[in-house]
Motif scaffolding. Sequence first.
Motif, mmCIF file in Angstrom:
data_model
loop_
_atom_site.group_PDB
_atom_site.id
_atom_site.type_symbol
_atom_site.label_atom_id
_atom_site.label_comp_id
_atom_site.label_asym_id
_atom_site.label_seq_id
_atom_site.Cartn_x
_atom_site.Cartn_y
_atom_site.Cartn_z
ATOM 1 N N ALA A 79 0.829 -1.205 0.000
ATOM 2 C CA ALA A 79 0.000 0.000 0.000
ATOM 3 C C ALA A 79 0.865 1.257 0.000
ATOM 4 C CB ALA A 79 -0.935 -0.006 1.208
ATOM 5 N N VAL A 80 1.924 1.252 0.803
ATOM 6 C CA VAL A 80 2.816 2.413 0.866
ATOM 7 C C VAL A 80 3.492 2.640 -0.482
ATOM 8 C CG1 VAL A 80 4.941 3.315 1.888
ATOM 9 C CG2 VAL A 80 3.201 2.282 3.347
ATOM 10 N N ASP A 81 4.013 1.574 -1.086
ATOM 11 C CA ASP A 81 4.662 1.708 -2.391
ATOM 12 C C ASP A 81 3.678 2.179 -3.465
ATOM 13 O OD1 ASP A 81 7.284 1.112 -1.746
ATOM 14 O OD2 ASP A 81 7.011 -1.048 -1.986
ATOM 15 N N TYR A 82 2.461 1.682 -3.393
ATOM 16 C CA TYR A 82 1.445 2.123 -4.354
ATOM 17 C C TYR A 82 1.157 3.610 -4.164
ATOM 18 C CZ TYR A 82 -3.048 2.448 -6.771
ATOM 19 O OH TYR A 82 -4.070 2.819 -7.601
ATOM 20 N N GLY A 83 1.086 4.056 -2.903
ATOM 21 C CA GLY A 83 0.879 5.472 -2.646
ATOM 22 C C GLY A 83 2.012 6.323 -3.179
ATOM 23 N N ILE A 84 3.251 5.847 -2.993
ATOM 24 C CA ILE A 84 4.413 6.571 -3.517
ATOM 25 C C ILE A 84 4.331 6.687 -5.036
ATOM 26 C CG2 ILE A 84 6.914 6.452 -3.842
ATOM 27 C CD1 ILE A 84 7.078 5.119 -1.087
ATOM 28 N N PHE A 85 4.035 5.569 -5.690
ATOM 29 C CA PHE A 85 3.961 5.572 -7.150
ATOM 30 C C PHE A 85 2.804 6.442 -7.643
ATOM 31 C CE2 PHE A 85 3.400 2.978 -11.238
ATOM 32 C CZ PHE A 85 4.399 3.694 -11.881
ATOM 33 N N ALA A 86 1.697 6.425 -6.922
ATOM 34 C CA ALA A 86 0.561 7.267 -7.301
ATOM 35 C C ALA A 86 0.941 8.745 -7.242
ATOM 36 C CB ALA A 86 -0.633 6.985 -6.392
ATOM 37 N N LEU A 87 1.683 9.141 -6.207
ATOM 38 C CA LEU A 87 2.107 10.537 -6.110
ATOM 39 C C LEU A 87 3.107 10.891 -7.204
ATOM 40 C CD1 LEU A 87 2.434 11.145 -2.256
ATOM 41 C CD2 LEU A 87 0.538 11.694 -3.787
ATOM 42 N N PHE A 88 3.996 9.959 -7.532
ATOM 43 C CA PHE A 88 4.903 10.191 -8.659
ATOM 44 C C PHE A 88 4.112 10.431 -9.951
ATOM 45 C CE2 PHE A 88 8.673 7.684 -6.716
ATOM 46 C CZ PHE A 88 9.099 8.826 -6.064
ATOM 47 N N ASN A 89 3.119 9.594 -10.180
ATOM 48 C CA ASN A 89 2.295 9.757 -11.372
ATOM 49 C C ASN A 89 1.534 11.071 -11.345
ATOM 50 O OD1 ASN A 89 1.901 7.193 -13.353
ATOM 51 N ND2 ASN A 89 2.517 6.506 -11.326
ATOM 52 N N LEU A 90 1.057 11.454 -10.174
ATOM 53 C CA LEU A 90 0.317 12.706 -10.048
ATOM 54 C C LEU A 90 1.171 13.894 -10.457
ATOM 55 C CD1 LEU A 90 -2.098 14.405 -8.999
ATOM 56 C CD2 LEU A 90 -1.032 14.302 -6.741
ATOM 57 N N TYR A 91 2.405 13.920 -9.998
ATOM 58 C CA TYR A 91 3.264 15.070 -10.265
ATOM 59 C C TYR A 91 3.950 15.010 -11.629
ATOM 60 C CZ TYR A 91 2.873 17.035 -5.569
ATOM 61 O OH TYR A 91 2.402 17.618 -4.425
ATOM 62 N N LEU A 92 4.289 13.815 -12.091
ATOM 63 C CA LEU A 92 5.089 13.700 -13.302
ATOM 64 C C LEU A 92 4.289 13.341 -14.543
ATOM 65 C CD1 LEU A 92 8.128 11.843 -11.689
ATOM 66 C CD2 LEU A 92 7.985 14.255 -12.324
ATOM 67 N N ARG A 93 3.062 12.796 -14.353
ATOM 68 C CA ARG A 93 2.235 12.425 -15.499
ATOM 69 C C ARG A 93 0.765 12.788 -15.296
ATOM 70 N NH1 ARG A 93 3.918 8.754 -19.252
ATOM 71 N NH2 ARG A 93 1.813 7.907 -19.408
ATOM 72 N N GLY A 94 0.478 13.567 -14.255
ATOM 73 C CA GLY A 94 -0.919 13.875 -13.920
ATOM 74 C C GLY A 94 -1.641 14.642 -15.002
ATOM 75 N N ASP A 95 -1.038 15.755 -15.443
ATOM 76 C CA ASP A 95 -1.617 16.567 -16.517
ATOM 77 C C ASP A 95 -3.084 16.906 -16.247
ATOM 78 O OD1 ASP A 95 0.790 16.486 -17.932
ATOM 79 O OD2 ASP A 95 0.233 14.606 -18.908
ATOM 80 N N GLY A 96 -3.383 17.299 -15.000
ATOM 81 C CA GLY A 96 -4.739 17.712 -14.675
ATOM 82 C C GLY A 96 -5.735 16.585 -14.516
ATOM 83 N N GLN A 97 -5.284 15.337 -14.392
ATOM 84 C CA GLN A 97 -6.193 14.205 -14.254
ATOM 85 C C GLN A 97 -6.836 14.192 -12.873
ATOM 86 O OE1 GLN A 97 -4.801 10.342 -15.723
ATOM 87 N NE2 GLN A 97 -3.029 11.364 -16.607
ATOM 88 N N ALA A 145 15.714 6.784 -9.791
ATOM 89 C CA ALA A 145 15.280 5.823 -10.810
ATOM 90 C C ALA A 145 13.762 5.661 -10.807
ATOM 91 C CB ALA A 145 15.960 4.473 -10.581
ATOM 92 N N ALA A 146 13.153 5.627 -9.632
ATOM 93 C CA ALA A 146 11.701 5.434 -9.545
ATOM 94 C C ALA A 146 10.917 6.574 -10.181
ATOM 95 C CB ALA A 146 11.283 5.222 -8.088
ATOM 96 N N PRO A 147 11.219 7.846 -9.863
ATOM 97 C CA PRO A 147 10.511 8.922 -10.573
ATOM 98 C C PRO A 147 10.804 8.939 -12.069
ATOM 99 C CG PRO A 147 12.190 9.823 -9.097
ATOM 100 C CD PRO A 147 12.031 8.390 -8.757
ATOM 101 N N ALA A 148 12.005 8.481 -12.472
ATOM 102 C CA ALA A 148 12.302 8.411 -13.906
ATOM 103 C C ALA A 148 11.380 7.418 -14.591
ATOM 104 C CB ALA A 148 13.772 8.015 -14.113
ATOM 105 N N TYR A 149 11.130 6.275 -13.941
ATOM 106 C CA TYR A 149 10.199 5.301 -14.507
ATOM 107 C C TYR A 149 8.775 5.846 -14.507
ATOM 108 C CZ TYR A 149 7.159 1.300 -14.977
ATOM 109 O OH TYR A 149 6.151 0.452 -15.402
ATOM 110 N N ALA A 150 8.396 6.553 -13.442
ATOM 111 C CA ALA A 150 7.042 7.101 -13.373
ATOM 112 C C ALA A 150 6.783 8.095 -14.495
ATOM 113 C CB ALA A 150 6.825 7.780 -12.017
ATOM 114 N N GLU A 151 7.790 8.887 -14.849
ATOM 115 C CA GLU A 151 7.616 9.874 -15.910
ATOM 116 C C GLU A 151 7.600 9.229 -17.288
ATOM 117 O OE1 GLU A 151 9.404 14.232 -17.024
ATOM 118 O OE2 GLU A 151 10.834 12.609 -16.714
ATOM 119 N N ARG A 152 8.433 8.205 -17.491
ATOM 120 C CA ARG A 152 8.531 7.557 -18.806
ATOM 121 C C ARG A 152 8.482 6.049 -18.646
ATOM 122 N NH1 ARG A 152 13.844 9.206 -21.413
ATOM 123 N NH2 ARG A 152 12.928 8.080 -23.166
#
Length: 247
Positions: A79-97, A145-152
């Motif tokens: 759950a914690v890792d999923y939350g981290i990845f969700a926040l990465f996606n929000l900031y790096l790929r959110g685009d107003g979603q 590395a993790a935010p790099a994967y989240a962005e691309r």
Amino acid sequence: MTLRLAGLFADAKTLWRRERALVLPVAGLFFLLPSLGLLLLLAQGAPELESLSDQAALLAFYRKFVEANVVPLMLAYLAVDYGIFALFNLYLRGDGQMLGQVLLQALRRLFPFLVIEVAVSLGFQLGFSLFIAPGLFLFARTWLAAPAYAERPGAGLIEAFKQGWVRSGGVTWLLFLLVTAMVFVAGIGAMAVASIVTGLIATIAGGGAVPEFLSYLLLSVIGAGVWTALVILRVAAYRATEPRQGI
């Protein structure tokens, strides 16, 4: 490519203010609730824990606790890792979603992200078990590395580690300092403050189930706040180390 602590914290503050309406529910669901659940689970062995006086017995207690609660622990860490990845996606790929779209996007690509986090953690633990500095150095060089994967995510895991290594190359000493502060200062300091405050709550209230629960809730809130701050700092560091394009 430059990175300064003052600018890093200023950028993190801006990121927090920009998306806090979405960050708060993610932190509550995936950082606070799992932490609270584990604390309540650990509290069941509190009488036994209080009777332990030596380090060997204490380690044996925790080993027994982990063995008896493998599934809840794995679910909490997931759950914690999923939350981290969700926040990465929000900031790096959110685009107003919307929040639901961000969570779904993170769920679809969660497994490769878990591979990255496990690899980074294993590298840190291996280096830390030998000497402290190599573990922190390796952790600092792979921290992005993790935010790099989240962005691309389409670029793959190898490219994510490559990007993390390249981006941290010119600022390794600063990330090393940040990681050291994160591990030793922020973590230990937060737990010390939490222990003092929870002790005051128990003393003032005179014991009982409600003050005990409030103490665990406070610890979980502090833990969730630390996790959230670290994720946002990680995003800020990743954005600040964007390679500059030539003319």
